[in-house]
Design a protein around this motif. Structure first.
Motif, PDB file in Angstrom:
ATOM      1  N   LEU A  92     -63.102  60.233 -41.546  1.00 35.07           N
ATOM      2  CA  LEU A  92     -63.449  59.494 -42.763  1.00 35.07           C
ATOM      3  C   LEU A  92     -64.709  60.066 -43.413  1.00 35.07           C
ATOM      4  N   SER A  93     -65.680  60.463 -42.597  1.00 34.52           N
ATOM      5  CA  SER A  93     -66.951  60.964 -43.137  1.00 34.52           C
ATOM      6  C   SER A  93     -66.925  62.444 -43.447  1.00 34.52           C
ATOM      7  N   GLY A  94     -65.793  63.075 -43.260  1.00 31.90           N
ATOM      8  CA  GLY A  94     -65.722  64.490 -43.590  1.00 31.90           C
ATOM      9  C   GLY A  94     -66.311  65.400 -42.542  1.00 31.90           C
ATOM     10  N   GLN A 144     -59.968  64.302 -49.049  1.00 33.32           N
ATOM     11  CA  GLN A 144     -59.717  65.617 -48.445  1.00 33.32           C
ATOM     12  C   GLN A 144     -60.584  66.654 -49.156  1.00 33.32           C
ATOM     13  N   ARG A 145     -61.286  67.479 -48.416  1.00 32.43           N
ATOM     14  CA  ARG A 145     -62.138  68.541 -48.973  1.00 32.43           C
ATOM     15  C   ARG A 145     -63.436  68.054 -49.610  1.00 32.43           C
ATOM     16  N   ILE A 179     -56.859  60.217 -46.897  1.00 33.24           N
ATOM     17  CA  ILE A 179     -57.844  59.145 -46.852  1.00 33.24           C
ATOM     18  C   ILE A 179     -58.209  58.843 -48.298  1.00 33.24           C
ATOM     19  N   LEU A 180     -57.936  57.627 -48.715  1.00 30.75           N
ATOM     20  CA  LEU A 180     -58.251  57.251 -50.092  1.00 30.75           C
ATOM     21  C   LEU A 180     -59.378  56.241 -50.068  1.00 30.75           C
ATOM     22  N   ASP A 208     -51.288  58.119 -42.409  1.00 33.49           N
ATOM     23  CA  ASP A 208     -50.771  59.159 -41.522  1.00 33.49           C
ATOM     24  C   ASP A 208     -51.855  60.167 -41.122  1.00 33.49           C
ATOM     25  N   LEU A 209     -52.974  59.650 -40.680  1.00 35.52           N
ATOM     26  CA  LEU A 209     -54.109  60.503 -40.324  1.00 35.52           C
ATOM     27  C   LEU A 209     -53.869  61.184 -38.979  1.00 35.52           C
ATOM     28  N   ARG A 210     -53.969  62.504 -38.986  1.00 32.30           N
ATOM     29  CA  ARG A 210     -53.796  63.266 -37.748  1.00 32.30           C
ATOM     30  C   ARG A 210     -54.987  64.185 -37.561  1.00 32.30           C
TER      31      ARG A 210
END
Lengths: 262, 373
Positions: free
Chosen positions: A63-65, A81-82, A73-74, A22-24
């Motif tokens: 994905l790369s922050g 996250q963070r 994102i696992l 559920d990436l937004r």
């Protein structure tokens, strides 16, 4: 091309290497991604295809922050996250950005060495360096040359080689075929397959759907921030909707090598 | 013939003994000059200024040249170093009895400044480019008005009666030590990070460079050096006031950096020395002294129409010279190149003459100012 064995400790199979739920993402109120979910199994080539503005690059940036997002994102089961961008590389996910983003005023060698910024295992770095140069023999000839003086194809090779220097277990490639001749694209995709065979998982984002679908074991079609289709590479290659939108209606799959309509 | 000469020249530049010899020679020479009064006090003073300006230019080059940011805070850092060390040596340390404690005061001035540099860097480096310039300019103004409004440290009158402890040999030692520090930083893995940030900050992040830490560290090191330069400056002039450390001072340092060449230690040395010496050479009395051998027929009109007005004219001549330099060497005289003796041996061999696109010289004597692990 000799395969590069750059991933010495592959994780046990089972959980997906990368899982996105559920990436937004939105930039100043403009929604770029409306809840994208997909998985990248370990050791496979997964491709995301879609037209300009579909949100492919936004996914990779999240994905790369590099971009704030909601959803999760696992990576190898770990929530990213963070986690700041420079740490994510250390965890084993390397990003070859769109347009290569090589350091033009630094030499080829310096470009490659920079990716080892956080690594302290000198000997392993040297052997990785050798492997990258074996994979991309052209870079060996140009080690002392400023990277900006390389041709477009060589720059792309350098960008991929640089990512390999970080010992990534998952490689994110953002449109590696952009601006390259069909022949170079073939060469590059063969190398990507070689890298994959040595155990590196690959997430390939492409507009060049035909080439990408041929080497991918799993593929997702992205349209305006949503995943609209998914399946194995051959399935999507044969799918009439994909054929029409991304491969050109006349595409028979053989020799067709053109960009999708805008 | 020319080729052979060049070869010899390069071999000499490449020799292991070159830099140590220069250092020992410089130390002996500066000591002799100060001890035996080989040069008059005025010339010694100018040479001390050259040393201090070399420290200032090289340290600013770290941020503005190597890292490609644009900081205007340097005079502010210099002020902090000057004030803190002056207060230390006048009120805390018994410097009058033990002149050697002077170096402790200088070092402390640098450390206080580095700490302040950290405080400035943490919020400032959230912005880049033009905005960083504005933030650092604001910092400079804050420092100046703070100093002007604290009566305990003299307010706008400043501090006078600072012991004069800055001498030529000591300035030489401090300059060499700080240049060594900056050079080692630039050729370390952090230095590589600094160069990558100049090229592309996002790509550096993607290459695992901790860009924030690299930037803050480089900024702190730059502030540390500026603080030391300020401390040496205070113990030279014996009088400091907030007015000395205004934006004009920053501009002067910027000129030295860009004149000498960005991302080059050798360039900063050259820029600082050229700027300082030329400005002194263009003084009316100096020029008159230098040209006094001319016959009166030539000298008198020259004196009447030109030399006497040099006080004003030199402020036109210097900027004009600067414009010309920028036209012919857009990156400064030694921009992005380095004096070979400053490059660590392993990097010399590894990189040869890699350089920028667009620069066409193939002289291997100075190589691209970058390195490997």
């Amino acid at each position: 091309m000799k395969p590069a064995t750059l991933n010495p400790n592959p994780m046990p199979a089972g959980s997906p290497h990368l899982e996105v739920r559920d990436l937004r993402v939105h930039y100043d109120g403009i929604h770029a991604l409306h809840g994208v979910s997909f998985q990248v199994p370990r050791g496979q080539i997964v491709t995301l295809i879609g037209a300009n503005g579909a949100g492919k690059t936004s996914i990779l940036r999240a994905l790369s922050g590099l971009t704030p997002y909601t959803g999760s994102i696992l990576f190898e089961g770990r929530d990213l996250q963070r986690v700041p961008a420079h740490r994510i590389v250390g965890l084993g996910m390397a990003h070859v950005p769109e347009g290569r983003a090589i350091f033009g005023n630094l030499t080829v060698q310096e470009n490659l060495r920079l990716a080892t910024w956080q690594r302290r295992d000198r000997e392993a770095i040297e052997s990785d360096f050798e492997r990258v140069l074996t994979t991309f023999p052209r870079l060996r000839e140009r080690l002392r040359q400023p990277a900006g003086t390389l041709s477009g194809g060589e720059q792309q090779m350098l960008a991929v080689g640089r990512a390999l220097m970080s010992r990534a277990s998952l490689l994110l490639l953002d449109e590696p075929s952009m601006g390259m001749s069909p022949r170079l694209v073939q060469e590059l995709f063969a190398i990507i397959q070689d890298i994959n065979r040595t155990g590196t998982t690959i997430l390939l984002v492409e507009q060049n759907a035909n080439q990408a679908l041929r080497i991918a074991s799993r593929a997702y079609v992205l349209e305006t921030g949503r995943i609209t289709l998914s399946g194995t590479g051959p399935e999507l290659l044969g799918d009439p909707r994909v054929k029409e939108a991304y491969l050109g209606t006349a595409a028979t799959g053989k020799g067709a090598n053109r960009n999708p309509p805008p | 013939m020319r080729v052979a000469l060049k070869k010899h020249w390069q071999r000499a530049l490449d020799a292991r003994w070159l830099v140590p010899c220069l250092l020992v020679g410089g130390l002996v020479l500066t000591f002799a000059i100060a001890h035996f009064g080989l040069l008059n006090n005025y010339v010694q003073l100018v040479l001390i200024y050259v040393g201090i300006n070399i420290i200032l230019a090289t340290s600013l080059n770290l941020v503005n040249g190597y890292m490609g940011e644009f900081s205007l805070a340097h005079a502010g850092f210099m002020a902090v170093g000057a004030y803190s060390s002056a207060l230390l040596s006048m009120k805390v340390l018994p410097v009058a009895a033990h002149p050697a404690l002077f170096h402790l005061a200088v070092l402390a001035g640098g450390l206080v400044t580095a700490l302040l540099g950290l405080l400035v860097a943490l919020p400032s480096f959230k912005v880049r480019g033009d905005y960083l310039a504005i933030v650092t300019l604001a910092f400079l103004m804050i420092v100046k008005s703070a100093l002007e409004n604290i009566d305990a440290i003299g307010g706008p009158r400043g501090i006078s009666g600072i012991p004069r402890l800055t001498t030529l040999p000591w300035v030489f030692c401090w300059t060499v030590a700080l240049l060594w520090l900056i050079r080692n930083f630039v050729y370390s893995c952090y230095g590589r990070g600094v160069l990558a940030i100049r090229e592309d900050e996002i790509a550096s992040d993607l290459m695992s460079v901790d860009t924030r830490r690299v930037k803050v560290l480089a900024f702190m090191l730059s502030a540390f050096c500026a603080g030391i330069a300020g401390a040496l400056f205070a113990h030279l002039l014996q009088f400091i006031s907030p007015r000395v450390f205004d934006v004009v001072k920053t501009t002067e340092i910027l000129i030295m950096v860009y004149l000498g060449g960005i991302a080059s230690i050798g360039g900063s040395i050259l820029g600082a020395a050229l700027y300082t010496l030329l400005l002194e050479l263009l003084r009316p009395s100096t020029v008159a002294g230098l040209l006094s051998w001319l016959p009166a027929v030539v000298f008198d009109p020259l004196n009447d129409y030109f030399i006497r007005h040099l006080g004003v004219l030199r402020m036109i001549i210097m900027p004009l010279a600067l414009v010309l330099v920028m036209l012919f060497w857009p990156r400064g005289i030694l921009g992005l190149r380095e004096f070979r003796g400053f490059i660590p041996r392993r990097d010399r061999r590894a990189h040869g003459a890699a350089r920028l696109k667009g620069t066409d010289t193939h002289d291997a004597a100075d190589s691209h100012s970058t390195r490997e692990t």
